[in-house]
Design a protein around this motif. Structure first.
Motif, PDB file in Angstrom:
ATOM      1  N   LEU A 359      -6.283  16.907 -14.563  1.00 35.51           N
ATOM      2  CA  LEU A 359      -7.071  15.950 -13.614  1.00 35.51           C
ATOM      3  C   LEU A 359      -8.038  16.474 -12.536  1.00 35.51           C
ATOM      4  N   PRO A 360      -7.866  17.608 -11.676  1.00 36.01           N
ATOM      5  CA  PRO A 360      -8.267  17.993 -10.495  1.00 36.01           C
ATOM      6  C   PRO A 360      -9.694  17.435 -10.451  1.00 36.01           C
ATOM      7  N   GLY A 361     -10.699  16.983 -10.969  1.00 35.06           N
ATOM      8  CA  GLY A 361     -12.187  16.804 -11.253  1.00 35.06           C
ATOM      9  C   GLY A 361     -11.982  15.951 -11.257  1.00 35.06           C
ATOM     10  N   ARG A 362     -11.209  14.762 -11.765  1.00 34.20           N
ATOM     11  CA  ARG A 362     -11.507  13.177 -11.298  1.00 34.20           C
ATOM     12  C   ARG A 362     -10.496  12.754 -10.222  1.00 34.20           C
ATOM     13  N   VAL A 363      -9.449  13.294  -9.846  1.00 30.24           N
ATOM     14  CA  VAL A 363      -8.918  13.062  -8.996  1.00 30.24           C
ATOM     15  C   VAL A 363      -9.669  13.386  -8.116  1.00 30.24           C
ATOM     16  N   GLY A 364     -10.196  14.645  -7.600  1.00 31.63           N
ATOM     17  CA  GLY A 364     -10.915  14.652  -6.380  1.00 31.63           C
ATOM     18  C   GLY A 364     -12.059  13.739  -6.803  1.00 31.63           C
ATOM     19  N   SER A 365     -12.990  12.885  -7.777  1.00 31.44           N
ATOM     20  CA  SER A 365     -14.008  11.638  -7.483  1.00 31.44           C
ATOM     21  C   SER A 365     -12.927  10.177  -6.853  1.00 31.44           C
ATOM     22  N   VAL A 366     -11.907  10.203  -7.149  1.00 34.41           N
ATOM     23  CA  VAL A 366     -10.930   9.354  -6.521  1.00 34.41           C
ATOM     24  C   VAL A 366     -11.269   9.761  -5.007  1.00 34.41           C
ATOM     25  N   ASN A 367     -10.678  10.670  -4.299  1.00 35.54           N
ATOM     26  CA  ASN A 367     -10.715  11.171  -2.495  1.00 35.54           C
ATOM     27  C   ASN A 367     -11.908  10.824  -2.227  1.00 35.54           C
ATOM     28  N   THR A 368     -13.037  10.762  -2.906  1.00 37.32           N
ATOM     29  CA  THR A 368     -14.035  11.282  -2.273  1.00 37.32           C
ATOM     30  C   THR A 368     -14.285  10.043  -2.734  1.00 37.32           C
ATOM     31  N   ILE A 369     -14.551   8.854  -3.244  1.00 30.58           N
ATOM     32  CA  ILE A 369     -14.684   7.221  -3.229  1.00 30.58           C
ATOM     33  C   ILE A 369     -14.057   6.839  -1.794  1.00 30.58           C
ATOM     34  N   CYS A 370     -12.489   7.259  -1.364  1.00 28.04           N
ATOM     35  CA  CYS A 370     -11.946   6.968  -0.075  1.00 28.04           C
ATOM     36  C   CYS A 370     -12.539   7.731   0.783  1.00 28.04           C
ATOM     37  N   VAL A 371     -12.845   8.620   0.392  1.00 30.55           N
ATOM     38  CA  VAL A 371     -13.328   9.101   2.120  1.00 30.55           C
ATOM     39  C   VAL A 371     -14.591   7.972   2.394  1.00 30.55           C
TER      40      VAL A 371
END
Length: 420
Positions: A359-371
């Motif tokens: 999951l690291p790539g997709r969770v990283g995308s979630v983090n990017t959206i929040c940023v």
């Protein structure tokens, strides 16, 4: 005796990585030039705080809008081709911007459109570029490779680029954008020399055909996979707290930093070069923070470190709202730079400890959206506040909002201390 080149860039990293590193350093220098030149260009064309805040918005909105799709695209197609096409699009935009500046036909609206299109191209180029290192370097050498890439980002993007970009603006508005155009073209030439192993949809189809199966679920599958990442993030206490904190605090940070170019000129009395030096000072603080991170985390838990960081950020906004001294502000920016890099390292550490391997790539995308969601909304708030109450108003808003959020999130921040 081992040569300096071998110490800095060991041969075992391979020729492909050397091409990638050289390209990364050149394009990071170009991005650093643009980091100062973009806001200064808009500030030269207009003194409307709302329009100037849009120069920050056009840099923050594209990752929010296109980040998830860029990630899916990188996993499906040839990544080197994506980098080349995206950078070609960026070069076309920069060339058009340079011509309009040269002929004196550039308006505020046209400048904002050009900066937006350039940012969109960067989203796709940066996302695909970030996937190349693991394809070129062995697992045991990833730490060394990423350290070399990170050094280029800090020294060229954060330290050298902004003051040089601001200085070039002083020689003429077109020079920093013409320089970035040349650096992007040089980066494209270097990336074109890289040979990548098979990957993307074609490689997956070939592997699936060899097994007698299908290649995947296509677009619908990508949507389901992204929803899985959102669901996992919501259910995990540490990562949920992390992304919630990032989202909330970027509202206040975005409000203040969206008018930073006006703040440095009107409240601190600095010129264009002074605005570029602000980013440089923060970069110096970042180097200090990165160097101290290991020693700090051996003595302080991640939860406590998160609390300390948010207190520092809250009082950063208060200090900048109050001071008119460039020297005092410089000290504040230095401390904030150290905090920002420590925060970033903590964020990566939390995700690496918590997120499962699939999951690291997709969770990283979630983090990017929040940023970027926080930054985009915050930049609009900052522009409106500065328009009605002056350039210090967004910093007062950021202080009050950050203080309230610290109180509300105080207990939840200990969820960050995740060691599994």
């Amino acid at each position: 005796m081992v040569s300096v080149m071998e110490r800095v860039l060991p041969a075992r990293l391979g020729t492909g990585f050397r091409w990638l590193l050289a390209s990364s350093w050149l394009t990071n220098l170009g991005d650093g030039l643009a980091a100062a030149a973009g806001p200064l260009l808009i500030a030269t064309l207009t003194r409307d705080p709302l329009l100037i805040s849009l120069s920050a918005l056009v840099g923050w909105a594209p990752p929010l809008m296109f980040g998830l799709y860029a990630g899916v695209l990188s996993d499906r197609h040839n990544r080197r081709t994506i980098v080349l096409v995206a950078n070609a699009a960026r070069a076309v935009v920069l060339a058009a911007l340079t011509v309009m500046l040269l002929t004196g036909t550039l308006t505020v609206a046209m400048a904002l459109v050009a900066l937006t299109l350039r940012s969109v191209a960067e989203v796709f180029a940066d996302n695909a570029t970030s996937t190349l290192t693991p394809m070129l370097v062995g697992r045991e050498d990833l730490m060394v490779a990423n350290a070399r890439l990170g050094t280029g980002f800090i020294t060229l993007n954060q330290l050298a680029g902004p003051p040089v970009g601001a200085a070039l603006i002083g020689l003429g508005l077109l020079w920093p954008f013409a320089a970035q155009l040349l650096l992007v073209l040089a980066g494209m030439v270097l990336v074109s020399r890289i040979a990548l192993p098979p990957h993307g949809r074609r490689a997956a189809q070939a592997a699936s055909a060899g097994r007698g199966g299908s290649a995947g679920r296509g677009g619908s599958g990508a949507v389901h996979e992204l929803l899985d990442a959102f669901r996992w993030t919501i259910r995990h206490a540490a990562v949920r707290t992390l992304v919630l904190t990032i989202l909330i605090f970027n509202f206040t940070f975005g409000a203040a930093w969206s008018v930073l170019v006006l703040y440095t000129q009107e409240q601190l009395g600095l010129g264009a070069v002074g605005f570029g030096l602000v980013t440089t000072i923060q970069g110096v603080g970042g180097l200090v923070g990165t160097g101290l991170y290991g020693a700090i985390t051996r003595k302080v838990s991640l939860g406590v470190l998160m609390r300390i960081g948010l207190i520092i950020e809250t009082f950063t906004h208060l200090g900048l709202a109050l001071t008119h001294s460039p020297w005092v502000a410089g000290g504040i920016f230095l401390v904030f730079g150290a905090h920002a890099f420590i925060w970033g390292t903590t964020s990566v550490t939390v995700r690496q400890r918590a997120v499962p391997h699939e999951l690291p790539g997709r969770v990283g995308s979630v983090n990017t959206i929040c940023v970027y969601a926080g930054l985009v909304v915050g930049s609009v708030i900052g522009g409106l506040l500065a328009t009605h109450w002056g350039v210090a108003a967004p910093f007062w808003f950021a202080f009050a909002g950050s203080a309230a959020f610290v109180v509300l999130l105080w207990r939840q921040l200990l969820h960050i201390a995740h060691d599994e």
